[in-house]
Design a protein around this motif. Structure first.
Motif, PDB file in Angstrom:
ATOM      1  N   ALA A   1       4.520   3.993   7.883  1.00  0.00           N
ATOM      2  CA  ALA A   1       3.668   3.905   6.695  1.00  0.00           C
ATOM      3  C   ALA A   1       2.692   2.740   6.812  1.00  0.00           C
ATOM      4  CB  ALA A   1       4.526   3.749   5.445  1.00  0.00           C
ATOM      5  N   ILE A   2       3.152   1.621   7.371  1.00  0.00           N
ATOM      6  CA  ILE A   2       2.252   0.485   7.585  1.00  0.00           C
ATOM      7  C   ILE A   2       1.184   0.852   8.616  1.00  0.00           C
ATOM      8  CG2 ILE A   2       2.122  -1.871   8.485  1.00  0.00           C
ATOM      9  CD1 ILE A   2       4.891  -2.349   7.240  1.00  0.00           C
ATOM     10  N   ALA A   3       1.587   1.551   9.683  1.00  0.00           N
ATOM     11  CA  ALA A   3       0.605   2.006  10.677  1.00  0.00           C
ATOM     12  C   ALA A   3      -0.419   2.926  10.018  1.00  0.00           C
ATOM     13  CB  ALA A   3       1.323   2.728  11.818  1.00  0.00           C
ATOM     14  N   ARG A   4       0.021   3.784   9.136  1.00  0.00           N
ATOM     15  CA  ARG A   4      -0.895   4.678   8.418  1.00  0.00           C
ATOM     16  C   ARG A   4      -1.891   3.870   7.593  1.00  0.00           C
ATOM     17  NH1 ARG A   4       2.146   9.089   5.062  1.00  0.00           N
ATOM     18  NH2 ARG A   4       2.902   7.256   3.936  1.00  0.00           N
ATOM     19  N   ALA A   5      -1.406   2.812   6.949  1.00  0.00           N
ATOM     20  CA  ALA A   5      -2.298   1.965   6.152  1.00  0.00           C
ATOM     21  C   ALA A   5      -3.295   1.233   7.044  1.00  0.00           C
ATOM     22  CB  ALA A   5      -1.470   0.957   5.354  1.00  0.00           C
ATOM     23  N   LEU A   6      -2.861   0.826   8.234  1.00  0.00           N
ATOM     24  CA  LEU A   6      -3.770   0.118   9.139  1.00  0.00           C
ATOM     25  C   LEU A   6      -4.846   1.049   9.688  1.00  0.00           C
ATOM     26  CD1 LEU A   6      -1.210  -2.130  11.080  1.00  0.00           C
ATOM     27  CD2 LEU A   6      -2.739  -2.778   9.209  1.00  0.00           C
ATOM     28  N   VAL A   7      -4.496   2.303   9.967  1.00  0.00           N
ATOM     29  CA  VAL A   7      -5.499   3.266  10.423  1.00  0.00           C
ATOM     30  C   VAL A   7      -6.522   3.519   9.313  1.00  0.00           C
ATOM     31  CG1 VAL A   7      -5.890   5.677  11.085  1.00  0.00           C
ATOM     32  CG2 VAL A   7      -4.038   4.378  12.147  1.00  0.00           C
ATOM     33  N   ALA A   8      -6.069   3.544   8.066  1.00  0.00           N
ATOM     34  CA  ALA A   8      -6.997   3.725   6.937  1.00  0.00           C
ATOM     35  C   ALA A   8      -7.990   2.576   6.858  1.00  0.00           C
ATOM     36  CB  ALA A   8      -6.211   3.835   5.636  1.00  0.00           C
TER      37      ALA A   8
END
Length: 588
Positions: free
Chosen positions: A489-496
């Motif tokens: 989920a943190i990786a998803r936020a960083l890609v955003a």
């Protein structure tokens, strides 16, 4: 072509409200009905041809013309029967798809407050079985019009053959109408109850699938089985009551025309003996009476389906008529390159589904672009609420939430939510590949961006998965641990790559060593990003430039951890309550 949606006038009948959706397919619909009516006319002509053929045979005349006529009528019925059924059923399925799309579109528009008070099982039931009931009516409802046309054509032919026999054949019709009305009045309320109880069963099943681990953890399998059995029993009662009403009335509706047939045979036989009517006319009349049974059977079926569709439509309309509380203003401002300055100005907020207690009351806080602020407070103090107000999941009751000096209510919602990303302690992952989950906000992100985000989120475990980033996850990410879900989920936020990142206890299931690696990556990335950390442990607070302590819905204190620890006793008490005993180890 997108469906135009329902008619907005809620005082109209459900059928008139749904007409704009149906009107999209009016040409196909009209062509299908026309083909059906011609097919019905061919059907109505068959008894006359048979009767004339019988008379011709009795007189010794040639039968060839009548045989060819029957073959032609049969061919017409086959071709046009296929055409109208295909057209009607295809149109009905298109209407079903449009309604389902309208419901889903509305669900994506509805505010979080709607989901706070709505059961998921009810929504699933309305989006599936209820819409299916409406589709069945549009598939079979026009057939009633055709059957009624057959009734009219058949009655006209019967009158032309013999008025006395027609009156005898139609004698049971008033009783059929009376029985049909009684069936309608009984089935409608039962149908509503049945649809509602089907939704209750769906809700229990959905909760037990989603909460299977909790059920088994506390050994409550039998209790949940009993709960479902009780709900299924109530559904069984409603279904049985509906079946009982149909069993009492539908056979009578079908049997009454048969009494008319018996009277026709008796009266027709007497007339034939007297020479008042030809034998072929009696044969044709008998065929017409048998044809009349089909409309009555179809009318009985559609009466029941009409009540079911009416109840289903009202349940579906409850979703479509629901107005979203969070709406974008017509003159909303675009936000192209947000700097990330966050302001809460005298904000007050109360959850509509709560007990009426204000969560925030006069809350004010400013976070500068690139700054990282940790928010600390007791449970229920409003920490997570900040992360819900910032992207407009909810709107404030009073005051303003601003980004770069602009009230979030004046911004375009898609721009706002691209600028603000919230990562929670219990993230939702889709049952798709790791890559699709991480790149959810930016499906066009290249592999390098995904790989870097996974490294910065300390999600190296992905490389050991059988398919790497193409490994498919279980439902809600059930095939990986809680800490691994948080890292994805943190990786998803960083890609955003948002301008403002809210971490709402987003590393609670991650050990401190891995958390520190994530923090180090966030420090490298945070120069251009504002970060608000909802903190429950000191290792998380360590990420912050500043600590904000919330109490009584307001900012009670702000400063470094050591400063607050030495000057605000309530802050030290909160740290003790959450188990933060290593406070002295934190730097200033």
């Amino acid at each position: 072509m997108p469906s135009p949606g329902l008619h907005p006038d809620r005082s109209l009948s459900w059928l008139r409200r749904i007409l704009p959706v149906v009107a999209v397919y009016r040409n196909v619909f009209a062509a299908s009905v026309t083909a059906g009516l011609v097919s019905v006319a061919a059907t109505a002509a068959v008894p006359v041809v048979i009767g004339r053929g019988v008379d011709a045979a009795a007189a010794g005349d040639a039968l060839r013309p009548w045989v060819l006529a029957l073959v032609a009528l049969a061919g017409t019925r086959f071709v046009l029967g296929f055409a109208y059924r295909y057209g009607l059923f295809r149109t009905a399925h298109c209407i079903e798809a449009d309604l389902r799309n309208l419901v889903y579109e509305r669900l994506t528009e509805l505010s979080f407050s709607y989901w706070d008070r709505t059961q998921t099982g009810q929504v699933i039931s309305r989006a599936n079985s209820d819409i299916r009931s409406i589709q069945l009516l549009f598939a079979f409802g026009p057939l009633v019009a055709m059957q009624l046309a057959l009734l009219v054509m058949g009655t006209t032919a019967m009158v032309a053959l013999s008025l006395p026999l027609t009156l005898v054949a139609m004698a049971p019709l008033p009783l059929v109408l009376y029985v049909g009305l009684r069936l309608r009045n009984k089935v409608f309320p039962l149908t509503w109850v049945t649809q509602s109880r089907m939704a209750d069963v769906a809700m229990i099943v959905d909760e037990n699938i989603q909460g299977a681990q909790v059920v088994r953890t506390f050994a409550q399998e039998q209790a949940q089985v009993d709960l479902l059995a009780g709900s299924a029993q109530r559904l069984r009662w409603a279904g049985t009551a509906t079946a009982d009403a149909r069993a009492r009335h539908a056979p009578l509706m079908e049997a009454l025309p048969r009494f008319g047939l018996a009277l026709v045979l008796l009266t027709g036989g007497l007339l034939a003996i007297d020479g008042s009517i030809a034998v072929g006319d009696i044969v044709a009349f008998n065929a017409y009476v048998l044809l009349m049974a089909a409309p009555f059977r179809m009318i009985g079926f559609v009466l029941i389906q009409w009540q079911r569709a009416s109840a289903a439509a009202q349940r579906v309309f409850e979703i479509l008529d629901e107005s979203p509380e969070i709406i974008e203003r017509p003159d909303a401002v675009r936000m192209t390159e947000p700097a990330g300055r966050v302001e809460f100005a005298d904000v007050s907020f109360t959850y509509s589904t709560g007990d009426g207690t204000s969560i925030l009351d006069g809350f004010s806080l400013t976070v500068e672009p690139g700054e990282t602020v940790a928010v600390v407070g007791r449970t229920g103090s409003g920490k997570s609420t900040l992360g819900r107000l910032l992207p407009r999941f909810y709107d404030v009751d009073r005051g303003e939430v601003r980004i770069d000096g602009v009230d979030v209510r004046d911004l375009r919602i898609p721009d706002l939510r691209r600028a603000v990303t919230v990562a929670t302690d219990d993230p939702f992952l889709f049952a798709t590949s790791v890559r699709d989950n991480v790149a959810f906000a930016r499906p066009d992100a290249d592999e390098a961006s995904v790989a870097v985000a996974l490294v910065d989120a300390a999600a190296g475990f992905v490389t050991s998965m059988p398919g790497g980033t193409e490994t498919r996850l279980g439902e809600r990410g059930s095939t990986i641990s809680g800490g691994q879900r948080q890292r994805l989920a943190i990786a998803r936020a960083l890609v955003a790559d948002p301008a403002v990142l809210v971490l709402d206890d987003a590393t609670s299931a991650i050990d401190t060593e891995v958390e520190e690696r994530i923090h180090s990556a966030l420090r490298r990335r945070r120069s251009h990003r504002t970060t608000i950390v909802i903190a429950h442990r000191l290792s998380t607070i360590a990420l912050a430039d500043r600590v904000v302590f919330i109490a009584d819905g307001k900012v009670a204190a702000s400063g470094s951890h050591r400063h607050l620890l030495s000057t605000v006793p309530a802050y030290a008490e909160v740290l003790t309550d959450i188990g933060a005993t290593e406070s002295a180890a934190l730097p200033d």
